[in-house]
Write a protein that holds these residues in place. Structure first.
Motif, short mmCIF file in Angstrom:
data_model
loop_
_atom_site.label_atom_id
_atom_site.label_comp_id
_atom_site.label_asym_id
_atom_site.label_seq_id
_atom_site.Cartn_x
_atom_site.Cartn_y
_atom_site.Cartn_z
N GLU A 86 -44.57 -27.38 48.64
CA GLU A 86 -43.62 -27.78 48.54
C GLU A 86 -44.16 -29.69 47.93
O GLU A 86 -43.14 -30.16 47.47
N GLU A 91 -38.68 -18.67 45.50
CA GLU A 91 -37.59 -18.92 45.09
C GLU A 91 -36.86 -18.24 44.27
O GLU A 91 -35.87 -16.84 44.35
N ARG A 92 -37.61 -18.41 43.10
CA ARG A 92 -37.25 -17.45 42.04
C ARG A 92 -38.12 -16.77 41.40
O ARG A 92 -37.37 -15.67 40.57
N LYS A 148 -40.68 -23.56 44.89
CA LYS A 148 -39.73 -23.60 43.79
C LYS A 148 -38.94 -21.95 43.08
O LYS A 148 -38.70 -21.29 43.13
N LYS A 200 -38.73 -13.67 43.30
CA LYS A 200 -38.53 -12.88 45.12
C LYS A 200 -39.93 -11.87 44.94
O LYS A 200 -40.74 -11.54 45.72
#
Lengths: 290, 406
Positions: free
Chosen positions: B172, B152-153, B149, B155
């Protein structure tokens, strides 16, 4: 050595097996995996399938020393299966042991896990309730000898075995402090790593077991990476016990449907696998290793 | 505050067992114990060796760019109409945050201990970038564990780490945030214990990490003391810093703990609000427990299972806190408060517009509390806030929260 005066089920079991001239099969399952009912049925069937000592995992959200198999098993237990609205708790785990004890008064049960759920429950309350339920010993991964005052010493005082992990990094200088308050047996972790990973070969394990035995009279069980009856047999030739965990919980996972519910035959297949492991251990010749 | 606390130094911890009161300790698997003990020994030897300090000072000056400025935030002060607000500008450090202070010290220790491989965990990516940076500088391979996560935030930081030569492993498990990255780093360490050094990014984990990281970050507070004496001829009246694990905060606070007239405030992330349960305020909304090698305040349920935190800021998204903060809370020396995602976002924009400084979302939490505190304080009150990171990494996430498509 501060072993309790009356011998525990763990001590009695290893003494009996020594007389029989064979090693113990020590099996691990996570309490409540995949749900309470199925897990209780597996637990009840383990002694007849040939498990000599049972390790029952107390699920914890952050199993830092466990590999993917036991991590997933822990998550399944904490979720409690697709039908549950709340998953496994410490009270339910202790309840499983109490239920087991109604029909089996001789097979040792060791609770295994991490400290926080015990600490949160309260050490004194936990020891009293565990003793009452019929728990014989504890393995708590994140309590090294440096933290003995937390749980190890209170457990010994309560007559509950505290089984310590020794590892390849536990050198001769450190071994005496690791063994000092250990009772029941010593659990030798044969490789540096997490559960369910690589295995050590029997020759290496044999040397390590001999090293530990030069420091203690306690039985030495060996675990990590033992996945087949053949591998269990190889360890049973050189140690007092072979521990199998990840391979058993993987069997549970193989018998779950897409929703995570158990398919017909799960309990029988898991116990059948334990029987195969037991045949391996019983067929191994351990006399020459004693 | 008890009389014992008033009369004794608060700067002597931890004790020989790694405890700050009941907090801290060494709650790790046996496999890691020899490494933890070796690290403690190596650290004490290094502290006694003037060449270690000399190398660190040289790197801090020429590589990091220390001392970082102590900046009078004049327009913010005027806007708030109360206390005189200073920023300790650790966001100007090489790599953009205070994290480099810690990583340089730890990699020097890793070299001294003969490690040939470095691992780290990261949340916002600031610690990952700092670790990848020192690994590039010292020529050691680097593996960074980062929640899926967070990848993703954050990058931009992921790409920076890759440019620096680090291998990024996406985690994960759990909710794919900092806690899970730390679990996975510990699993790596227990497997590669012979050649690997674990550079922990915050003042938490098993002893001696909380002490080690604090000592390396205390350069922040020591500089503030010196710079404030030079600027104002006296110590500040209050200190404010944000807290995830708490390394920037303990770095600012520790040199001032015995200066009893200095008010000290730590700001946790209240996420969507403490009452919603979606927050990372371990001290305000948690209870003592044991995780990742230490006893400290943790977010946990009735059965001692660890809860997932929530914060707009990936760097504060951790269900625990450094053990020394837990102890400082219990002694009452430091006040701990919390700030929501929304308040932090407002402060982020305020600082950007008024001071021309884009702060990271982490210190935006500290700033939000400054905007609450300062207006009620007299104009001669001097307040120092640790601006511990810059916001370049956050601009995409902020745009999304503000509903702007870039």
């Amino acid at each position: 050595m501060s072993a309790p005066k009356t011998s525990t089920r763990v001590e009695q079991k290893f003494a009996a097996l020594k007389a029989e001239g064979r090693a113990a099969l020590v099996t691990f399952i996570t309490a409540g995996d995949p749900d309470l009912e199925t897990s209780s049925a597996i637990l009840a069937g383990l002694p007849a399938a040939g498990a000599d000592v049972i390790e029952l995992g107390m699920p914890f959200t952050d199993p830092m020393a466990d590999g993917p198999s036991i991590q997933r098993s822990t998550i399944r237990a904490l979720n409690g299966g697709p039908k549950a609205n709340k998953g496994q708790t410490m009270a339910k785990t202790l309840g499983m042991v109490a239920g087991f004890r109604k029909t089996d008064t001789t097979t040792p049960i060791i609770l295994m896990g991490y400290y926080n759920p015990i600490y949160h429950y309260g050490v004194d309350a936990f020891l009293a309730d565990a003793k009452e339920a019929g728990v014989d010993g504890l393995i708590v991964v994140d309590l090294p000898p440096e933290e003995d005052a937390e749980l190890c010493l209170p457990a010994l005082a309560a007559g509950v075995n505290f089984i310590r992990l020794a590892t390849p990094t536990t050198n001769d200088k450190r071994l005496p402090s690791v063994l000092a308050n250990t009772s029941g047996f010593v659990y030798y972790v044969s490789v540096n790593g997490i559960t369910g990973g690589a295995a050590a070969d029997a020759a290496t394990v044999s040397k390590a077991v001999a090293r530990i035995k030069s420091h203690t009279d306690l039985p030495v069980a060996v675990g990590f990476g033992i996945k087949t009856p053949q591998a269990a047999a190889a360890i049973a030739r050189v140690a007092d016990g072979a521990v199998v965990g990840s391979a058993i919980v993987d069997r549970i996972k193989e018998h779950l449907d897409d929703t995570g519910a158990p398919k017909a035959g799960l309990v029988e297949d898991v116990l059948g696998f334990v029987r195969d492991l037991s045949d391996g251990v019983r067929g191994a010749r351990v006399g020459d290793a004693q | 505050m008890s009389s014992a606390v008033e009369n004794t130094s608060l700067r002597t911890g931890p004790d020989e067992n790694g405890r700050f009161g009941i907090f801290g300790g060494r709650f790790v698997a046996e496999t890691l114990m020899p490494n933890i003990l070796a690290l403690e020994e190596a650290y004490h030897a290094a502290k006694a060796d003037p060449s270690f300090e000399a190398e660190l000072v040289d790197l801090a000056k020429h590589y990091t760019g220390r001392p970082s400025p102590l900046y009078y935030a004049e327009r913010l002060t005027e806007h708030l109409g109360g206390a005189k607000v200073y920023f300790k500008r650790d966001e100007l450090n090489h790599t953009g945050s205070h994290k480099i202070n810690n990583c340089l010290g730890q990699i020097l220790l890793a070299k001294r201990m003969g490690a040939t491989r470095i691992i780290a965990e990261t949340g916002a990516g600031q610690h990952g970038v700092a670790t990848a940076t020192v690994c590039a500088r010292f020529g050691l391979p680097c593996v960074v564990y980062m929640g899926a996560k967070d990848i993703e935030r954050q990058k931009p930081n992921v790409f920076r780490m890759k440019l620096l030569g680090a291998e990024i492993v996406a985690v994960e498990s759990g909710t794919g945030t900092l806690k899970d990255a730390m679990n996975e780093a510990l699993r790596d360490w227990v497997t590669n214990v012979d050649d690997t050094f674990y550079i922990i990014g915050t003042a938490a984990g098993p002893h001696p990490y909380p002490e080690l990281v604090r000592d390396l970050q205390s350069i922040i507070g020591r500089e503030v003391k010196e710079q404030m004496m030079e600027r104002e001829g006296r110590l500040p009246d209050s200190l404010v810093a944000c807290i995830g694990g708490g390394s920037n905060a303990i770095g600012l606070f520790h040199p001032f703990l015995d200066d009893k007239d200095v008010r000290i405030v730590g700001v946790e992330a209240a996420g969507k609000g403490i009452e919603t349960g979606e927050h990372c305020a371990s001290l305000s909304g948690g209870a003592p427990g044991v995780l990742h090698g230490n006893r400290t305040y943790l977010l946990q349920d009735d059965d001692g299972q660890i809860l997932d935190g929530h914060s707009i800021s990936a760097g504060l998204d951790y269900p625990g806190i450094g053990p020394e903060h837990s102890w400082l809370k219990e002694t009452g020396r430091v006040e701990y408060v919390s700030v929501t995602d929304k308040e932090a976002l407002d402060a982020f924009q305020l600082c950007t517009r008024l001071e021309g400084i884009i702060p990271a979302l982490e210190p935006s939490h500290a700033l939000a509390h400054v905007t609450r505190m300062a207006p009620d304080l007299p104009k001669e009150h001097i307040l120092v806030m640790n601006l511990c990171g810059r916001g370049d990494k956050d601009v995409f996430a902020v745009a999304e929260h503000l509903g702007v498509d870039i």
